[in-house]
Enzyme design. Structure first.
Site, PDB file in Angstrom:
ATOM      1  N   CYS A 297       0.860  -1.182   0.000  1.00 30.01           N
ATOM      2  CA  CYS A 297       0.000   0.000   0.000  1.00 30.01           C
ATOM      3  C   CYS A 297       0.896   1.232   0.000  1.00 30.01           C
ATOM      4  O   CYS A 297       2.116   1.125   0.006  1.00 30.01           O
ATOM      5  CB  CYS A 297      -0.904   0.009   1.225  1.00 30.01           C
ATOM      6  SG  CYS A 297      -2.101  -1.344   1.287  1.00 30.01           S
TER       7      CYS A 297
ATOM      8  N   ASN B  81       0.722   0.786   6.065  1.00 31.46           N
ATOM      9  CA  ASN B  81       1.222   0.002   4.937  1.00 31.46           C
ATOM     10  C   ASN B  81       1.985  -1.180   5.499  1.00 31.46           C
ATOM     11  O   ASN B  81       2.936  -0.999   6.257  1.00 31.46           O
ATOM     12  CB  ASN B  81       2.150   0.851   4.055  1.00 31.46           C
ATOM     13  CG  ASN B  81       2.889  -0.001   3.029  1.00 31.46           C
ATOM     14  OD1 ASN B  81       2.362  -0.993   2.533  1.00 31.46           O
ATOM     15  ND2 ASN B  81       4.112   0.386   2.705  1.00 31.46           N
ATOM     16  N   GLY B  82       1.571  -2.383   5.150  1.00 34.43           N
ATOM     17  CA  GLY B  82       2.293  -3.557   5.613  1.00 34.43           C
ATOM     18  C   GLY B  82       1.377  -4.677   6.039  1.00 34.43           C
ATOM     19  O   GLY B  82       0.229  -4.777   5.602  1.00 34.43           O
TER      20      GLY B  82
END
Length: 205
Positions: free
Chosen positions: A2, A76-77
Site C-alpha cells: 500500500c 502500509n504492511g
C-alpha cells in the site's frame, strides 16, 4: 503493498489538492482504493492508497479511525500475529465491536487499549504507519524493526511531510529535493542514517 503520505503544520493554499496529488503519485502502490483525512483546524492531512490483501471488504478502508474516535491511522504492511492480538484484546475485555478482519483495525484497537509503544512492541510484522492522535494533536510515524517498509519524511515549508515514496513529496509546494551530502557521506562510511534525513537538509518557507 500500500502507500501512505501526508503532512502536518504546512501552510498550503490548496491542501486538499495537494493531498490528492500525493496520493495520485503513489497510485501504483494501491490501485484498489484510496482515502483522505484532513483537519484544517489541526493542520493535518493523511492519504492512503490501498492494495487489498487481508480484508478485501470496505471495512478495511483507510485512513481508519479507532472506535473511540481518538486515533486516525494510515498503514502500509502486514501484522502477522494480528489474530493473536485480537484474541488478547478480547480476553482482556478491551476489544471494540469489530467492523472487519483487517490487521490495521487490530493494530488500531491495540493502540487505543495499550498505547502506541506497547502495541508496536507486541506486533510482529513489516509495516510503516502514521498515527494522528486527535486528543493530543500529535502525529507519530513508525515502521518495523528492520525498516522493511519505506517511509520518507522531512521538513517542508515549515512543517513535516512524509510518504512511502519520494515522488509523493515532490508535489508539495516548497519541497526542495536537494541531497544532504553530509548525510550521504555518513551512509557510505557507516551504512547508517544519521539523525538528519538524506534529503531536504534545511526547511523552506
Amino acid at each position: 503493498m500500500c502507500g501512505i503520505a501526508g503532512f502536518f503544520g504546512i501552510g498550503l493554499s490548496a491542501p486538499d489538492a495537494v493531498l490528492q496529488a500525493m496520493g495520485d503519485a503513489i497510485r501504483s502502490r494501491g490501485p484498489d482504493d484510496s482515502g483522505i483525512f484532513r483537519s484544517a483546524e489541526a493542520g493535518i492531512g493523511l492519504v492512503h492508497r490501498r492494495l487489498s490483501i487481508v480484508d478485501l471488504s470496505p471495512a478495511g478502508h483507510q485512513p481508519m479511525q479507532s472506535s473511540c474516535r481518538r486515533y486516525v491511522i494510515v498503514f502500509n504492511g502486514e501484522i502477522y500475529n494480528h489474530p493473536a492480538l485480537r484474541e488478547q484484546l478480547e480476553r482482556a475485555g478491551q476489544a471494540p465491536v469489530w467492523r472487519g478482519h483487517s490487521d490495521t483495525e487490530t493494530l488500531l484497537a491495540a493502540i487505543a487499549a495499550w498505547g502506541l509503544r506497547k502495541a508496536l512492541e507486541s506486533a510482529v510484522g513489516m509495516f510503516a504507519l502514521a498515527l494522528w492522535d486527535q486528543e493530543k494533536r500529535e502525529l507519530s510515524l513508525a515502521r518495523d524493526r528492520l525498516g522493511e517498509k519505506p517511509l520518507y519524511y522531512g521538513r517542508v515549508a515549515g512543517g513535516l511531510a512524509f510518504a512511502s515514496e519520494l515522488k509523493a513529496l515532490r508535489v508539495i509546494p516548497g519541497f526542495v529535493g536537494e541531497v544532504n551530502r553530509q548525510a550521504w557521506r555518513c551512509i557510505c562510511a557507516t551504512i547508517m542514517f544519521p539523525a538528519r534525513t538524506a534529503f531536504m537538509p534545511e526547511s523552506t518557507s
